[in-house]
Design a protein around this motif. Structure first.
Motif, PDB file in Angstrom:
ATOM      1  N   LEU A  99       0.816  -1.205   0.000  1.00  0.00           N
ATOM      2  CA  LEU A  99       0.000   0.000   0.000  1.00  0.00           C
ATOM      3  C   LEU A  99       0.854   1.261   0.000  1.00  0.00           C
ATOM      4  O   LEU A  99       1.861   1.344   0.710  1.00  0.00           O
ATOM      5  CB  LEU A  99      -0.908   0.018   1.228  1.00  0.00           C
ATOM      6  CG  LEU A  99      -1.871  -1.169   1.388  1.00  0.00           C
ATOM      7  CD1 LEU A  99      -2.644  -1.035   2.690  1.00  0.00           C
ATOM      8  CD2 LEU A  99      -2.820  -1.262   0.211  1.00  0.00           C
ATOM      9  N   ARG A 101       0.989   5.437   0.771  1.00  0.00           N
ATOM     10  CA  ARG A 101       0.422   6.270   1.834  1.00  0.00           C
ATOM     11  C   ARG A 101      -0.984   6.757   1.447  1.00  0.00           C
ATOM     12  O   ARG A 101      -1.896   6.785   2.266  1.00  0.00           O
ATOM     13  CB  ARG A 101       1.342   7.456   2.101  1.00  0.00           C
ATOM     14  CG  ARG A 101       0.916   8.312   3.294  1.00  0.00           C
ATOM     15  CD  ARG A 101       1.908   9.449   3.503  1.00  0.00           C
ATOM     16  NE  ARG A 101       3.238   8.952   3.783  1.00  0.00           N
ATOM     17  CZ  ARG A 101       3.673   8.641   4.999  1.00  0.00           C
ATOM     18  NH1 ARG A 101       2.845   8.772   6.042  1.00  0.00           N
ATOM     19  NH2 ARG A 101       4.896   8.205   5.194  1.00  0.00           N
ATOM     20  N   SER A 104      -3.574   3.935   1.824  1.00  0.00           N
ATOM     21  CA  SER A 104      -3.890   3.699   3.227  1.00  0.00           C
ATOM     22  C   SER A 104      -4.842   4.768   3.759  1.00  0.00           C
ATOM     23  O   SER A 104      -5.804   4.469   4.475  1.00  0.00           O
ATOM     24  CB  SER A 104      -2.604   3.693   4.054  1.00  0.00           C
ATOM     25  OG  SER A 104      -1.726   2.671   3.609  1.00  0.00           O
ATOM     26  N   TRP A 107      -8.523   4.237   2.601  1.00  0.00           N
ATOM     27  CA  TRP A 107      -9.032   2.875   2.761  1.00  0.00           C
ATOM     28  C   TRP A 107     -10.533   2.889   3.001  1.00  0.00           C
ATOM     29  O   TRP A 107     -11.048   3.680   3.775  1.00  0.00           O
ATOM     30  CB  TRP A 107      -8.337   2.196   3.923  1.00  0.00           C
ATOM     31  CG  TRP A 107      -8.540   0.709   3.949  1.00  0.00           C
ATOM     32  CD1 TRP A 107      -9.470   0.018   4.671  1.00  0.00           C
ATOM     33  CD2 TRP A 107      -7.796  -0.265   3.228  1.00  0.00           C
ATOM     34  NE1 TRP A 107      -9.369  -1.321   4.442  1.00  0.00           N
ATOM     35  CE2 TRP A 107      -8.338  -1.532   3.561  1.00  0.00           C
ATOM     36  CE3 TRP A 107      -6.730  -0.195   2.332  1.00  0.00           C
ATOM     37  CZ2 TRP A 107      -7.843  -2.713   3.022  1.00  0.00           C
ATOM     38  CZ3 TRP A 107      -6.223  -1.374   1.804  1.00  0.00           C
ATOM     39  CH2 TRP A 107      -6.788  -2.615   2.149  1.00  0.00           C
ATOM     40  N   TRP A 226      -7.947  -1.268  14.052  1.00  0.00           N
ATOM     41  CA  TRP A 226      -6.923  -0.539  13.295  1.00  0.00           C
ATOM     42  C   TRP A 226      -5.641  -0.368  14.104  1.00  0.00           C
ATOM     43  O   TRP A 226      -4.656   0.128  13.568  1.00  0.00           O
ATOM     44  CB  TRP A 226      -7.442   0.828  12.880  1.00  0.00           C
ATOM     45  CG  TRP A 226      -7.919   1.678  14.039  1.00  0.00           C
ATOM     46  CD1 TRP A 226      -7.163   2.320  14.978  1.00  0.00           C
ATOM     47  CD2 TRP A 226      -9.277   1.916  14.400  1.00  0.00           C
ATOM     48  NE1 TRP A 226      -7.957   2.952  15.897  1.00  0.00           N
ATOM     49  CE2 TRP A 226      -9.269   2.734  15.560  1.00  0.00           C
ATOM     50  CE3 TRP A 226     -10.510   1.542  13.835  1.00  0.00           C
ATOM     51  CZ2 TRP A 226     -10.440   3.165  16.185  1.00  0.00           C
ATOM     52  CZ3 TRP A 226     -11.670   1.973  14.470  1.00  0.00           C
ATOM     53  CH2 TRP A 226     -11.634   2.773  15.622  1.00  0.00           C
ATOM     54  N   ASP A 232      -0.351   1.560  14.905  1.00  0.00           N
ATOM     55  CA  ASP A 232      -0.951   0.994  13.696  1.00  0.00           C
ATOM     56  C   ASP A 232      -0.636  -0.494  13.594  1.00  0.00           C
ATOM     57  O   ASP A 232       0.467  -0.942  13.964  1.00  0.00           O
ATOM     58  CB  ASP A 232      -0.398   1.694  12.444  1.00  0.00           C
ATOM     59  CG  ASP A 232      -0.938   3.100  12.268  1.00  0.00           C
ATOM     60  OD1 ASP A 232      -1.960   3.440  12.905  1.00  0.00           O
ATOM     61  OD2 ASP A 232      -0.323   3.868  11.491  1.00  0.00           O
ATOM     62  N   TYR A 239      -2.555  -4.383   8.339  1.00  0.00           N
ATOM     63  CA  TYR A 239      -2.699  -2.935   8.154  1.00  0.00           C
ATOM     64  C   TYR A 239      -3.382  -2.622   6.826  1.00  0.00           C
ATOM     65  O   TYR A 239      -3.071  -3.245   5.810  1.00  0.00           O
ATOM     66  CB  TYR A 239      -1.310  -2.280   8.177  1.00  0.00           C
ATOM     67  CG  TYR A 239      -1.318  -0.795   7.906  1.00  0.00           C
ATOM     68  CD1 TYR A 239      -1.613   0.109   8.917  1.00  0.00           C
ATOM     69  CD2 TYR A 239      -1.050  -0.304   6.628  1.00  0.00           C
ATOM     70  CE1 TYR A 239      -1.624   1.480   8.670  1.00  0.00           C
ATOM     71  CE2 TYR A 239      -1.059   1.055   6.374  1.00  0.00           C
ATOM     72  CZ  TYR A 239      -1.347   1.946   7.388  1.00  0.00           C
ATOM     73  OH  TYR A 239      -1.364   3.291   7.143  1.00  0.00           O
ATOM     74  N   PRO A 240      -4.352  -1.682   6.849  1.00  0.00           N
ATOM     75  CA  PRO A 240      -4.711  -0.792   7.954  1.00  0.00           C
ATOM     76  C   PRO A 240      -5.922  -1.235   8.772  1.00  0.00           C
ATOM     77  O   PRO A 240      -6.270  -0.577   9.742  1.00  0.00           O
ATOM     78  CB  PRO A 240      -5.029   0.509   7.215  1.00  0.00           C
ATOM     79  CG  PRO A 240      -5.635   0.047   5.931  1.00  0.00           C
ATOM     80  CD  PRO A 240      -4.900  -1.213   5.559  1.00  0.00           C
ATOM     81  N   TRP A 256      -6.255  -7.076   6.255  1.00  0.00           N
ATOM     82  CA  TRP A 256      -6.408  -6.173   5.112  1.00  0.00           C
ATOM     83  C   TRP A 256      -7.880  -6.092   4.698  1.00  0.00           C
ATOM     84  O   TRP A 256      -8.256  -6.131   3.529  1.00  0.00           O
ATOM     85  CB  TRP A 256      -5.534  -6.630   3.933  1.00  0.00           C
ATOM     86  CG  TRP A 256      -4.140  -6.935   4.387  1.00  0.00           C
ATOM     87  CD1 TRP A 256      -3.206  -6.033   4.780  1.00  0.00           C
ATOM     88  CD2 TRP A 256      -3.542  -8.232   4.524  1.00  0.00           C
ATOM     89  NE1 TRP A 256      -2.049  -6.681   5.169  1.00  0.00           N
ATOM     90  CE2 TRP A 256      -2.232  -8.037   5.020  1.00  0.00           C
ATOM     91  CE3 TRP A 256      -3.988  -9.535   4.282  1.00  0.00           C
ATOM     92  CZ2 TRP A 256      -1.360  -9.092   5.267  1.00  0.00           C
ATOM     93  CZ3 TRP A 256      -3.124 -10.578   4.542  1.00  0.00           C
ATOM     94  CH2 TRP A 256      -1.830 -10.362   5.026  1.00  0.00           C
TER      95      TRP A 256
END
Length: 468
Positions: A99, A101, A104, A107, A226, A232, A239-240, A256
């Motif tokens: 992923l 940034r 994420s 999401w 989360w 995290d 993640y996330p 995921w």
């Protein structure tokens, strides 16, 4: 010249029929309680070997498979009351998403299915703002934990005892989210979908898509999480966003997470049908064929215990008591008692047991033990749940599929462990992409062939010097 298979058979027969003198000679020490060792079992010291570590962010974990990545935690590294992320086992079925940034931050989680009244999509930010946050310490255990102890070997990753963890998870209750979207009267199950991809690369195939009945989905402790231990969730652990359904096989806790379906039937996603994560509904004779119609989905995991201190292989002064500690858990239930034995289960000593910090957390136990003389000893731990179900001391070595039954977890004591390790250590093969790795110790032919029965008792080595 003897074949490899002949050598294995001869070694197996020797260990099964070995006299007290021959087994003591192999270990380099006396075995005071050898006459009490259940028939068909071999001292654990003769089946253990060196460990390997190959995941940089998880020092000490042992990799069982590198595609998909699967790694377990040695028992002594699970000594923390709250499992650190670095010591959590890894069980993946597909390729984790890589992923950015931006991905994420953007999401999305979709809620739908035949029994969802108002299909809805939530961003991660909306989930955090809309619903109340909850934090619980929750145990997760792979449905195959302990599989390596069975002979003939069961298919799949050869987990020993380290496919379990109990960390603190933060998120929102799945129940709150589902109720916001509307649960129809026809709802019987939920299922999840996730962003990991199939090993084949085929976008039309899901690596895994499992689920749980509505009663489990609506429990207080079932979370859309989360955060793990206040940070995290690490990439390897989902993640996330991850579903957490503690007490059941960890495959029900999808990583995921990007979709939850409210179903009007038992979820039929990948690894929910056929024989996947199922066991015979009723006991069957070893080797018997079992039709899919006679298989039941694994739900609450059985009662188990683990000795986390001391590490296998320590030296212990005969005059000093040995401190022991570990964890015990029982799926959806609580543990009511833990006991240890140093004479192969002939007698048991009750341990101190702490209550769980919340429902579905494991429980810490501790005790002290003294030994009557020098020599080879095994310390066995056995847990009992709040319904009176106890770990069996020995279970049959045959298993239809996954080893859901767990006998008393044993940790062993041994004299002159250094010599033992030099004799029995295995050369660890280099990790090869796409190849399943042999499990050091657990995958050894010696370890597999030496059991007619299976101890599901916890085990650790200790050394009692010849002089007190």
């Amino acid at each position: 010249m003897k074949s490899t298979e002949q050598t294995r058979i001869n070694r197996r027969q020797f260990l099964r029929k070995g006299s007290a003198t021959s087994l003591s000679a192999l270990l380099g020490m006396r075995i005071p309680y050898l006459p009490l060792l259940p028939a068909g079992l071999t001292p654990v010291a003769l089946t253990q070997a060196a460990e390997a570590s190959v995941i940089p962010q998880k020092p000490g974990l042992v990799v069982l498979n590198d595609r998909p990545i699967n790694a377990e935690t040695p028992a002594h590294l699970l000594d923390d009351a709250i499992t650190p992320a670095s010591r959590m086992f890894v069980r993946n079925n597909g390729v984790p998403p890589q992923l950015t940034r931006a991905q994420s931050a953007d999401w999305k989680l979709r809620i739908g299915g035949e029994s969802c009244v108002r299909p809805t999509q939530f961003s991660l930010t909306e989930l955090k703002k809309t619903f109340e946050h909850h934090t619980y310490q929750l145990q997760l255990e792979c449905g195959g934990n302990g599989r390596s102890e069975f002979f003939p070997p069961a298919r799949g990753n050869q987990w020993t005892t380290g496919a379990v963890s109990c960390a603190r998870w933060t998120g929102v209750r799945l129940r709150d989210v589902l109720q916001r979207c509307g649960i129809a009267d026809s709802a019987v199950y939920i299922g999840y979908n996730a962003a990991d991809t199939h090993l084949s690369g085929d976008p039309n195939k899901a690596p895994i898509s499992r689920g749980v009945p509505m009663h489990k989905a609506l429990e207080d402790e079932t979370l859309i999480a989360w955060a793990l231990n206040g940070a995290d969730i690490p990439a390897l652990h989902g993640y996330p966003l991850r579903l957490i359904c503690s007490g059941w096989p960890a495959s029900a806790s999808g990583k995921w997470l990007n979709e939850i379906l409210i179903r009007d039937r038992i979820h039929d996603g990948a690894k929910m049908t056929g024989s996947a994560y199922r066991v015979p509904c009723e006991p069957v004779p070893p080797g018997s064929p079992v039709p899919n119609s006679a298989l039941c989905i694994i739900q609450s995991m059985p009662v188990k215990s683990l000795i986390t201190f001391p590490k296998s292989g320590i030296q212990q002064n005969l005059a000093a008591p040995l401190n022991l500690r570990g964890h015990a858990w029982a799926g959806d239930r609580a543990v009511s008692a833990v006991a240890i034995s140093i004479d192969f289960g002939a007698t048991w000593q009750t341990c101190r047991l702490k209550p769980p910090v919340n429902r579905l957390a494991w429980q810490q136990w501790s005790t002290k033990v003294t030994f009557p003389q020098t020599g080879y000893f095994e310390v066995w731990a056995r847990a009992t749940d709040d319904r009176g179900h106890s770990q069996p001391m020995v279970v049959p070595g045959w298993t239809w599929a996954a080893p859901r039954a767990a006998a008393a977890r044993r940790q062993l004591g041994a004299l002159r462990l250094g010599l033992l390790q030099r004799r029995r250590a295995l050369r660890v093969r280099r990790l090869r992409r796409g190849r399943r790795l042999p499990r050091s110790g657990a995958r050894r032919r010696l370890g597999q062939s030496s059991f007619d029965g299976v101890r599901t008792v916890s085990y650790t080595h200790l050394t009692l010097p010849t002089k007190a």
